[in-house]
Motif scaffolding. Structure first.
Motif, PDB file in Angstrom:
ATOM      1  N   ARG A  34      53.959 -20.612 -23.937  1.00 12.90           N
ATOM      2  CA  ARG A  34      54.395 -19.440 -23.153  1.00 12.90           C
ATOM      3  C   ARG A  34      55.256 -18.506 -23.995  1.00 12.90           C
ATOM      4  NH1 ARG A  34      55.577 -22.145 -17.266  1.00 12.90           N
ATOM      5  NH2 ARG A  34      53.388 -22.428 -16.725  1.00 12.90           N
ATOM      6  N   GLN A  35      56.122 -19.098 -24.803  1.00 12.56           N
ATOM      7  CA  GLN A  35      56.968 -18.274 -25.676  1.00 12.56           C
ATOM      8  C   GLN A  35      56.101 -17.496 -26.665  1.00 12.56           C
ATOM      9  OE1 GLN A  35      59.687 -21.188 -27.304  1.00 12.56           O
ATOM     10  NE2 GLN A  35      61.250 -20.763 -25.730  1.00 12.56           N
ATOM     11  N   GLN A  36      55.081 -18.153 -27.201  1.00 12.37           N
ATOM     12  CA  GLN A  36      54.176 -17.470 -28.129  1.00 12.37           C
ATOM     13  C   GLN A  36      53.425 -16.339 -27.413  1.00 12.37           C
ATOM     14  OE1 GLN A  36      51.618 -20.463 -29.820  1.00 12.37           O
ATOM     15  NE2 GLN A  36      53.155 -21.148 -31.305  1.00 12.37           N
ATOM     16  N   GLN A  37      52.969 -16.614 -26.184  1.00 15.19           N
ATOM     17  CA  GLN A  37      52.272 -15.586 -25.406  1.00 15.19           C
ATOM     18  C   GLN A  37      53.185 -14.392 -25.149  1.00 15.19           C
ATOM     19  OE1 GLN A  37      51.006 -17.635 -21.876  1.00 15.19           O
ATOM     20  NE2 GLN A  37      49.115 -18.418 -22.805  1.00 15.19           N
ATOM     21  N   MET A  38      54.445 -14.675 -24.816  1.00 10.33           N
ATOM     22  CA  MET A  38      55.400 -13.604 -24.545  1.00 10.33           C
ATOM     23  C   MET A  38      55.656 -12.787 -25.813  1.00 10.33           C
ATOM     24  SD  MET A  38      58.062 -15.476 -21.916  1.00 10.33           S
ATOM     25  CE  MET A  38      59.251 -14.145 -21.978  1.00 10.33           C
ATOM     26  N   GLN A  39      55.766 -13.471 -26.936  1.00 10.50           N
ATOM     27  CA  GLN A  39      55.976 -12.773 -28.197  1.00 10.50           C
ATOM     28  C   GLN A  39      54.775 -11.890 -28.520  1.00 10.50           C
ATOM     29  OE1 GLN A  39      56.786 -15.819 -31.066  1.00 10.50           O
ATOM     30  NE2 GLN A  39      58.981 -15.926 -30.570  1.00 10.50           N
ATOM     31  N   GLN A  40      53.582 -12.422 -28.294  1.00  9.73           N
ATOM     32  CA  GLN A  40      52.379 -11.629 -28.550  1.00  9.73           C
ATOM     33  C   GLN A  40      52.315 -10.421 -27.622  1.00  9.73           C
ATOM     34  OE1 GLN A  40      49.167 -14.427 -28.094  1.00  9.73           O
ATOM     35  NE2 GLN A  40      49.427 -15.290 -30.154  1.00  9.73           N
ATOM     36  N   GLN A  41      52.665 -10.607 -26.351  1.00  9.07           N
ATOM     37  CA  GLN A  41      52.670  -9.500 -25.401  1.00  9.07           C
ATOM     38  C   GLN A  41      53.691  -8.437 -25.818  1.00  9.07           C
ATOM     39  OE1 GLN A  41      53.389 -11.385 -21.645  1.00  9.07           O
ATOM     40  NE2 GLN A  41      51.211 -11.854 -21.288  1.00  9.07           N
ATOM     41  N   GLN A  42      54.875  -8.892 -26.267  1.00  8.24           N
ATOM     42  CA  GLN A  42      55.911  -7.951 -26.713  1.00  8.24           C
ATOM     43  C   GLN A  42      55.428  -7.176 -27.938  1.00  8.24           C
ATOM     44  OE1 GLN A  42      59.367 -10.391 -27.336  1.00  8.24           O
ATOM     45  NE2 GLN A  42      60.047 -10.227 -25.191  1.00  8.24           N
ATOM     46  N   GLN A  43      54.771  -7.875 -28.861  1.00  8.69           N
ATOM     47  CA  GLN A  43      54.255  -7.216 -30.056  1.00  8.69           C
ATOM     48  C   GLN A  43      53.184  -6.196 -29.685  1.00  8.69           C
ATOM     49  OE1 GLN A  43      52.926 -10.418 -32.573  1.00  8.69           O
ATOM     50  NE2 GLN A  43      55.019 -10.873 -33.311  1.00  8.69           N
TER      51      GLN A  43
END
Length: 196
Positions: free
Chosen positions: A179-188
């Motif tokens: 989930r943290q990786q998904q959130m980081q990707q969404q933020q990017q």
């Protein structure tokens, strides 16, 4: 219908299966033990094995002790003992078998009994006080063995619960990381879109 008779009853008393083709011996066993045990009597080996099979199939408790004569019609006590160990319970502490016999020479009879799976031996004619003590000791060993088995099962269950909790924790950690990786990707992606 089975030829096994229930002679005394109480749900809380230990169960004793007395296997002897002599009714007088059965009465002596009943008189000696009925105050401390629920007694089932089988007049021959086949009846005893049928009784054990029926209880096993019905998932009812097996006897706590078996008193077993050697000389009976059909099957000898040795054969019955071997069959009990092979089919129902191999552990002496879980199902003690006390061989009862007047057969001579006594030492040979005892050794053959032990070789066939018996746990103890009581010569006939037997002293009822000795019978009571032998049954009491067998019951106590069974209780102690049951306590150890119970403690072992509790430890095993606790270890399994710990392992399951560790697996759940590892899965939760993996899910959180994903989930943290998904959130980081969404933020990017959002940042890239804002820059364009």
């Amino acid at each position: 219908s089975t030829t096994v008779q229930k002679l005394a009853s109480s749900a809380e008393k230990p169960l004793v299966l007395s296997v002897d083709d002599d009714e007088v011996n059965q009465e002596v066993v009943k008189g000696a033990l009925q105050d401390m045990c629920t007694i089932f009597c089988a007049m021959d080996g086949m009846s005893a094995l049928k009784f054990l099979e029926e209880r096993s199939k019905a998932q009812e408790r097996l006897p706590d002790v078996v008193l077993l004569d050697i000389q009976m019609p059909g099957m000898t006590g040795y054969e019955v003992s071997e069959e009990i160990r092979k089919t129902f319970e191999a552990a002496h502490a879980c199902l003690p078998i006390i061989m009862v016999s007047a057969r001579a020479p006594m030492e040979d009879t005892m050794i053959k009994g032990y070789e066939s799976g018996t746990s103890d031996f009581l010569p006939k004619p037997f002293n009822t006080r000795v019978l009571r003590h032998k049954v009491s000791v067998a019951l106590e060993i069974g209780k102690e063995s049951g306590s150890m088995v119970g403690a072992s099962l509790l430890l095993k269950e606790a270890a399994e619960r710990i392992q399951e909790a560790e697996l759940r924790a590892a899965q939760a950690e993996k899910t959180l990381s994903e989930r943290q990786q998904q959130m980081q990707q969404q933020q990017q992606q959002q940042q890239q879109q804002q820059q364009q």
